[in-house]
Design a protein around this motif. Structure first.
Motif, mmCIF file in Angstrom:
data_model
loop_
_atom_site.group_PDB
_atom_site.id
_atom_site.type_symbol
_atom_site.label_atom_id
_atom_site.label_comp_id
_atom_site.label_asym_id
_atom_site.label_seq_id
_atom_site.Cartn_x
_atom_site.Cartn_y
_atom_site.Cartn_z
ATOM 1 N N GLN A 1 0.843 -1.184 0.000
ATOM 2 C CA GLN A 1 0.000 0.000 0.000
ATOM 3 C C GLN A 1 0.884 1.243 0.000
ATOM 4 O O GLN A 1 1.818 1.348 0.771
ATOM 5 C CB GLN A 1 -0.876 0.021 1.249
ATOM 6 N N VAL A 2 0.568 2.165 -0.865
ATOM 7 C CA VAL A 2 1.337 3.391 -0.975
ATOM 8 C C VAL A 2 0.688 4.470 -0.119
ATOM 9 O O VAL A 2 -0.534 4.625 -0.109
ATOM 10 C CB VAL A 2 1.398 3.867 -2.435
ATOM 11 N N GLN A 3 1.512 5.209 0.616
ATOM 12 C CA GLN A 3 1.022 6.358 1.365
ATOM 13 C C GLN A 3 1.818 7.590 0.969
ATOM 14 O O GLN A 3 3.047 7.511 0.801
ATOM 15 C CB GLN A 3 1.150 6.119 2.861
ATOM 16 N N LEU A 4 1.122 8.706 0.838
ATOM 17 C CA LEU A 4 1.741 9.983 0.491
ATOM 18 C C LEU A 4 1.448 10.979 1.599
ATOM 19 O O LEU A 4 0.302 11.109 2.031
ATOM 20 C CB LEU A 4 1.176 10.507 -0.827
ATOM 21 N N VAL A 5 2.476 11.691 2.035
ATOM 22 C CA VAL A 5 2.312 12.675 3.103
ATOM 23 C C VAL A 5 2.916 13.993 2.656
ATOM 24 O O VAL A 5 4.134 14.078 2.421
ATOM 25 C CB VAL A 5 2.973 12.202 4.412
ATOM 26 N N GLU A 6 2.064 15.009 2.525
ATOM 27 C CA GLU A 6 2.534 16.337 2.155
ATOM 28 C C GLU A 6 2.904 17.150 3.393
ATOM 29 O O GLU A 6 2.328 16.948 4.467
ATOM 30 C CB GLU A 6 1.459 17.109 1.373
ATOM 31 N N SER A 7 3.814 18.068 3.204
ATOM 32 C CA SER A 7 4.176 19.012 4.262
ATOM 33 C C SER A 7 4.714 20.284 3.614
ATOM 34 O O SER A 7 4.997 20.305 2.417
ATOM 35 C CB SER A 7 5.208 18.409 5.204
ATOM 36 N N GLY A 8 4.849 21.324 4.427
ATOM 37 C CA GLY A 8 5.472 22.551 3.944
ATOM 38 C C GLY A 8 4.521 23.698 3.660
ATOM 39 O O GLY A 8 4.962 24.792 3.312
ATOM 40 N N GLY A 9 3.237 23.461 3.785
ATOM 41 C CA GLY A 9 2.289 24.534 3.561
ATOM 42 C C GLY A 9 2.338 25.562 4.680
ATOM 43 O O GLY A 9 3.010 25.379 5.699
ATOM 44 N N GLY A 10 1.610 26.652 4.480
ATOM 45 C CA GLY A 10 1.563 27.684 5.494
ATOM 46 C C GLY A 10 1.018 28.982 4.966
ATOM 47 O O GLY A 10 0.444 29.030 3.866
ATOM 48 N N LEU A 11 1.202 30.038 5.753
ATOM 49 C CA LEU A 11 0.744 31.373 5.394
ATOM 50 C C LEU A 11 1.949 32.197 4.963
ATOM 51 O O LEU A 11 2.970 32.237 5.662
ATOM 52 C CB LEU A 11 0.059 32.024 6.598
ATOM 53 N N VAL A 12 1.838 32.844 3.818
ATOM 54 C CA VAL A 12 2.939 33.645 3.290
ATOM 55 C C VAL A 12 2.363 34.882 2.607
ATOM 56 O O VAL A 12 1.228 34.848 2.103
ATOM 57 C CB VAL A 12 3.789 32.807 2.306
ATOM 58 N N GLN A 13 3.133 35.944 2.602
ATOM 59 C CA GLN A 13 2.697 37.152 1.910
ATOM 60 C C GLN A 13 2.916 37.019 0.414
ATOM 61 O O GLN A 13 3.784 36.266 -0.043
ATOM 62 C CB GLN A 13 3.469 38.360 2.436
ATOM 63 N N ALA A 14 2.138 37.768 -0.327
ATOM 64 C CA ALA A 14 2.306 37.787 -1.781
ATOM 65 C C ALA A 14 3.753 38.132 -2.132
ATOM 66 O O ALA A 14 4.356 39.016 -1.512
ATOM 67 C CB ALA A 14 1.352 38.787 -2.412
ATOM 68 N N GLY A 15 4.286 37.409 -3.107
ATOM 69 C CA GLY A 15 5.670 37.584 -3.496
ATOM 70 C C GLY A 15 6.629 36.647 -2.782
ATOM 71 O O GLY A 15 7.797 36.546 -3.165
ATOM 72 N N GLY A 16 6.141 35.978 -1.767
ATOM 73 C CA GLY A 16 6.979 35.073 -1.002
ATOM 74 C C GLY A 16 7.104 33.706 -1.635
ATOM 75 O O GLY A 16 6.613 33.459 -2.742
ATOM 76 N N SER A 17 7.765 32.801 -0.903
ATOM 77 C CA SER A 17 8.041 31.458 -1.407
ATOM 78 C C SER A 17 7.706 30.409 -0.353
ATOM 79 O O SER A 17 7.760 30.681 0.850
ATOM 80 C CB SER A 17 9.525 31.327 -1.771
ATOM 81 N N LEU A 18 7.379 29.243 -0.834
ATOM 82 C CA LEU A 18 7.206 28.054 -0.001
ATOM 83 C C LEU A 18 7.713 26.860 -0.781
ATOM 84 O O LEU A 18 7.675 26.860 -2.016
ATOM 85 C CB LEU A 18 5.731 27.823 0.354
ATOM 86 N N ARG A 19 8.159 25.845 -0.053
ATOM 87 C CA ARG A 19 8.504 24.572 -0.687
ATOM 88 C C ARG A 19 7.685 23.470 -0.035
ATOM 89 O O ARG A 19 7.777 23.231 1.163
ATOM 90 C CB ARG A 19 9.989 24.247 -0.561
ATOM 91 N N LEU A 20 6.905 22.810 -0.862
ATOM 92 C CA LEU A 20 6.110 21.674 -0.414
ATOM 93 C C LEU A 20 6.886 20.390 -0.643
ATOM 94 O O LEU A 20 7.637 20.267 -1.609
ATOM 95 C CB LEU A 20 4.790 21.609 -1.166
ATOM 96 N N SER A 21 6.677 19.434 0.265
ATOM 97 C CA SER A 21 7.283 18.108 0.133
ATOM 98 C C SER A 21 6.194 17.057 0.120
ATOM 99 O O SER A 21 5.148 17.215 0.756
ATOM 100 C CB SER A 21 8.236 17.837 1.292
ATOM 101 N N CYS A 22 6.461 15.982 -0.582
ATOM 102 C CA CYS A 22 5.548 14.842 -0.643
ATOM 103 C C CYS A 22 6.388 13.588 -0.419
ATOM 104 O O CYS A 22 7.132 13.168 -1.310
ATOM 105 C CB CYS A 22 4.856 14.793 -1.988
#
Length: 113
Positions: A1-22
């Motif tokens: 069975q495959v499981q996927l777990v995302e992380s890295g989301g959040g609140l950021v101001q316009a123009g900012g950056s985030l990196r999501l992981s799976c």
């Protein structure tokens, strides 16, 4: 069975950056294409980016040039680097093993103006 777990989301101001992981369990990660989708309130889930097993990528027009999808097969992990974020990027972001019913639980990204 495959499981996927995302992380890295959040609140950021316009123009900012985030990196999501799976992070994926299972030994088949490296042979599958991985996709990131997003779903904003009241809207249908939309495809954001896909990375194939060989590294080829495709992006939605709305994120082309701002987002970068990548993968580390040794870590069974895919990433979505999001730069120059806009309020319209606000959504729950999901990773998916391409063309399968394997989905993560989603991670919220909120971009304030």
């Amino acid at each position: 069975q495959v499981q996927l777990v995302e992380s890295g989301g959040g609140l950021v101001q316009a123009g900012g950056s985030l990196r999501l992981s799976c992070a994926a369990s299972g030994s088949t990660f490296s042979i599958n294409a991985i996709a990131w989708y997003r779903q904003a309130p009241g809207k249908q889930r939309e495809l954001v980016a896909v990375i194939r097993s060989g590294g080829g990528t495709n992006y939605a027009d709305s994120v082309q040039g701002r987002f970068t999808i990548s993968r580390d097969n040794a870590k069974n992990t895919a990433y979505l680097q999001m730069n120059s974020l806009k309020p319209e990027d606000t959504a729950v972001y999901y990773c998916n093993i391409w063309l399968t019913d394997y989905w993560g639980q989603g991670t919220q990204v909120t971009v304030s103006s």
